[in-house]
Structures are given as C-alpha cells and as structure tokens.
Design a protein around this motif. Structure first.
Motif, mmCIF file in Angstrom:
data_model
loop_
_atom_site.group_PDB
_atom_site.id
_atom_site.type_symbol
_atom_site.label_atom_id
_atom_site.label_comp_id
_atom_site.label_asym_id
_atom_site.label_seq_id
_atom_site.Cartn_x
_atom_site.Cartn_y
_atom_site.Cartn_z
ATOM 1 N N PHE A 208 0.730 -1.102 -0.096
ATOM 2 C CA PHE A 208 -0.096 -0.325 -0.223
ATOM 3 C C PHE A 208 0.565 1.154 0.057
ATOM 4 O O PHE A 208 0.762 2.452 -0.288
ATOM 5 C CB PHE A 208 -0.609 -0.117 1.290
ATOM 6 C CG PHE A 208 -1.996 -1.407 0.882
ATOM 7 C CD1 PHE A 208 -2.664 -0.893 -0.008
ATOM 8 C CD2 PHE A 208 -1.641 -2.582 2.125
ATOM 9 C CE1 PHE A 208 -3.689 -1.808 0.309
ATOM 10 C CE2 PHE A 208 -2.414 -3.010 2.214
ATOM 11 C CZ PHE A 208 -2.962 -2.928 1.226
ATOM 12 N N PHE B 153 3.521 1.526 -2.143
ATOM 13 C CA PHE B 153 4.586 2.315 -3.343
ATOM 14 C C PHE B 153 3.237 1.926 -3.898
ATOM 15 O O PHE B 153 2.165 1.383 -4.099
ATOM 16 C CB PHE B 153 5.708 1.654 -3.224
ATOM 17 C CG PHE B 153 6.892 1.539 -2.388
ATOM 18 C CD1 PHE B 153 7.026 2.846 -2.444
ATOM 19 C CD2 PHE B 153 6.189 1.102 -0.675
ATOM 20 C CE1 PHE B 153 8.262 2.694 -1.778
ATOM 21 C CE2 PHE B 153 7.131 1.614 0.053
ATOM 22 C CZ PHE B 153 8.592 2.226 -0.302
ATOM 23 N N THR B 154 3.511 2.979 -5.625
ATOM 24 C CA THR B 154 2.561 2.368 -6.192
ATOM 25 C C THR B 154 2.528 3.329 -7.681
ATOM 26 O O THR B 154 4.154 3.900 -7.692
ATOM 27 C CB THR B 154 1.528 4.365 -5.614
ATOM 28 O OG1 THR B 154 0.909 3.874 -6.489
ATOM 29 C CG2 THR B 154 1.818 5.262 -6.099
ATOM 30 N N ARG B 155 1.764 2.683 -8.685
ATOM 31 C CA ARG B 155 3.074 3.584 -10.158
ATOM 32 C C ARG B 155 1.424 3.809 -10.886
ATOM 33 O O ARG B 155 0.460 3.611 -10.874
ATOM 34 C CB ARG B 155 3.670 1.826 -10.725
ATOM 35 C CG ARG B 155 3.337 2.485 -12.297
ATOM 36 C CD ARG B 155 4.027 1.107 -12.755
ATOM 37 N NE ARG B 155 4.166 1.132 -14.509
ATOM 38 C CZ ARG B 155 5.368 1.103 -15.343
ATOM 39 N NH1 ARG B 155 6.178 -0.184 -14.599
ATOM 40 N NH2 ARG B 155 5.282 1.464 -16.340
ATOM 41 N N ARG B 156 1.846 5.035 -11.327
ATOM 42 C CA ARG B 156 0.832 6.286 -12.164
ATOM 43 C C ARG B 156 0.941 6.465 -13.559
ATOM 44 O O ARG B 156 2.357 6.487 -13.803
ATOM 45 C CB ARG B 156 0.405 7.003 -10.835
ATOM 46 C CG ARG B 156 0.161 7.241 -9.478
ATOM 47 C CD ARG B 156 -1.311 6.821 -9.680
ATOM 48 N NE ARG B 156 -1.589 6.667 -8.088
ATOM 49 C CZ ARG B 156 -2.388 7.135 -7.818
ATOM 50 N NH1 ARG B 156 -3.459 8.018 -8.286
ATOM 51 N NH2 ARG B 156 -3.200 6.481 -6.233
ATOM 52 N N TYR C 230 5.389 7.365 -17.181
ATOM 53 C CA TYR C 230 4.597 6.452 -15.658
ATOM 54 C C TYR C 230 5.542 6.946 -14.250
ATOM 55 O O TYR C 230 6.583 6.650 -14.426
ATOM 56 C CB TYR C 230 4.822 4.902 -15.620
ATOM 57 C CG TYR C 230 3.893 4.577 -16.285
ATOM 58 C CD1 TYR C 230 2.732 4.152 -16.489
ATOM 59 C CD2 TYR C 230 4.259 3.728 -18.042
ATOM 60 C CE1 TYR C 230 1.500 3.127 -17.355
ATOM 61 C CE2 TYR C 230 3.831 3.587 -19.035
ATOM 62 C CZ TYR C 230 2.104 3.087 -18.302
ATOM 63 O OH TYR C 230 1.301 2.186 -18.903
ATOM 64 N N GLU D 104 6.407 5.954 -10.757
ATOM 65 C CA GLU D 104 6.517 5.148 -9.749
ATOM 66 C C GLU D 104 7.663 5.496 -8.093
ATOM 67 O O GLU D 104 8.867 5.840 -8.327
ATOM 68 C CB GLU D 104 7.814 3.856 -9.750
ATOM 69 C CG GLU D 104 7.582 2.232 -9.790
ATOM 70 C CD GLU D 104 7.415 1.365 -9.623
ATOM 71 O OE1 GLU D 104 7.779 0.270 -9.639
ATOM 72 O OE2 GLU D 104 8.432 1.230 -11.683
ATOM 73 N N ASN E 201 6.889 5.705 -3.621
ATOM 74 C CA ASN E 201 6.822 6.334 -1.931
ATOM 75 C C ASN E 201 5.437 6.691 -2.957
ATOM 76 O O ASN E 201 5.368 7.416 -3.208
ATOM 77 C CB ASN E 201 7.359 7.086 -1.868
ATOM 78 C CG ASN E 201 6.893 7.338 0.088
ATOM 79 O OD1 ASN E 201 5.236 7.998 -0.232
ATOM 80 N ND2 ASN E 201 7.247 6.373 0.738
ATOM 81 N N ARG E 202 3.834 6.340 -1.956
ATOM 82 C CA ARG E 202 2.427 6.832 -3.045
ATOM 83 C C ARG E 202 2.199 8.038 -2.289
ATOM 84 O O ARG E 202 2.123 8.902 -3.598
ATOM 85 C CB ARG E 202 1.700 5.699 -2.247
ATOM 86 C CG ARG E 202 0.013 6.126 -2.137
ATOM 87 C CD ARG E 202 -0.755 5.515 -2.134
ATOM 88 N NE ARG E 202 -0.328 4.171 -2.297
ATOM 89 C CZ ARG E 202 -1.335 3.399 -3.848
ATOM 90 N NH1 ARG E 202 -1.889 4.142 -4.324
ATOM 91 N NH2 ARG E 202 -1.023 2.020 -3.891
ATOM 92 N N VAL F 111 2.055 10.477 -5.955
ATOM 93 C CA VAL F 111 1.024 10.922 -5.639
ATOM 94 C C VAL F 111 1.199 12.361 -6.641
ATOM 95 O O VAL F 111 0.174 12.929 -7.378
ATOM 96 C CB VAL F 111 -0.901 10.534 -4.864
ATOM 97 C CG1 VAL F 111 -1.609 10.976 -5.546
ATOM 98 C CG2 VAL F 111 -0.522 8.937 -5.783
#
Length: 152
Positions: free
Chosen positions: A62, A64-67, A132, A134, A136-137, A141
């Motif tokens: 939760f 870490f993310t990829r946007r 993209y 990528e 730490n969330r 973001v």
C-alpha cells in the motif's frame, strides 16, 4: 517486488522504535506504571507484536505505487526536473539513463529520514510515449498531481 523484504523490515523497525519512544514518554510523564516486560508476558504485548508484523508485511503493497502521467515526460525533461525540484527531489544519474528513464531522490536529509531512505522516484517512458511515475505513494501521487497541473 525485489525491495519488498527490505521495505517490510524497515517499516517494522520504524514501528517498534516509535512504540518504544511513546512507551518511554508515557512512563516519563507518569501515565504508564507498567514495566517494559509487560510486552512479552501478556497477551496484549504479543498482540501488539503481531499487529506490527502484519502492518510491516502490508506496508510495501500500500505504500508504493505506479501511476500513469498525462503527458510524455521524455519530451519535457526540463519541466519535469523543475516540478520535481519543487516537490523536494533532485535528478540523479542523468548521464547514464537519458530522457526515457528519469530517476529522482530526495534533496534533503530530513526528507530521506522521513521516507526511511525509500526516497527514489522513477519516471519512465515506454516505446509508445506513455510515461509512468513510480515510488512512495504519497510522494508519487503528489508529484503526479503537480506534474499534471503544471505541465500537461
């Protein structure tokens, strides 16, 4: 996924240190009369340790993310660097990766500490021109929002 065990261990250590700091603060202020051995001798103590392990194992999923970005970052490198600098990040390894892979790390030591040295933000652009971000969330973001607002 290759950094999953490291991130889980860091987060578990972070939670345990935070607990001991709060426990010591409560004892110093007179709110907790129990000794530290209560952590290992009661079911509540073992429950706490179990919760720490569960949170530490879930955090990398939760945290870490990829946007997907709304623009081609490889064609707007200077603008991306400017916005990332406003977010508190500086570009590294610019000469080895080129414009398709932009790597950023936190510019200040304080930010590195609060991010538990997991401060790497990576912006990649694939062959179709889709970019993209990528990392730490919270920071990815925030950076994606600012990049979309100021560049796209």
């Amino acid at each position: 996924m290759n950094r999953y065990p490291i991130r889980a261990a860091k987060y578990a250590l972070y939670l345990i240190v935070l607990f001991f700091v709060l426990f010591a603060l409560m004892r110093a202020l007179g709110y907790g009369a129990a000794s530290l051995d209560i952590l290992w001798t009661t079911s509540r103590g073992w429950l706490f340790l179990g919760v720490v392990v569960v949170f530490a194992l879930l955090y990398p999923f939760f945290g870490f993310t990829r946007r997907r970005l709304t623009f081609n970052a490889a064609s707007r490198v200077e603008d991306v660097e400017r916005v990332m600098a406003q977010c508190g990040f500086r570009r590294i390894e610019a000469d080895t990766h080129g414009a398709d892979d932009l790597l950023f790390v936190a510019a200040s030591t304080g930010k590195k500490v609060t991010m538990m040295w997991e401060d790497r933000i990576e912006i990649t652009t694939d062959a179709n021109g889709i970019s993209y971000i990528e990392g730490n969330r919270k920071e990815a973001v925030r950076a994606a929002f600012r990049l979309g607002t100021f560049i796209a």
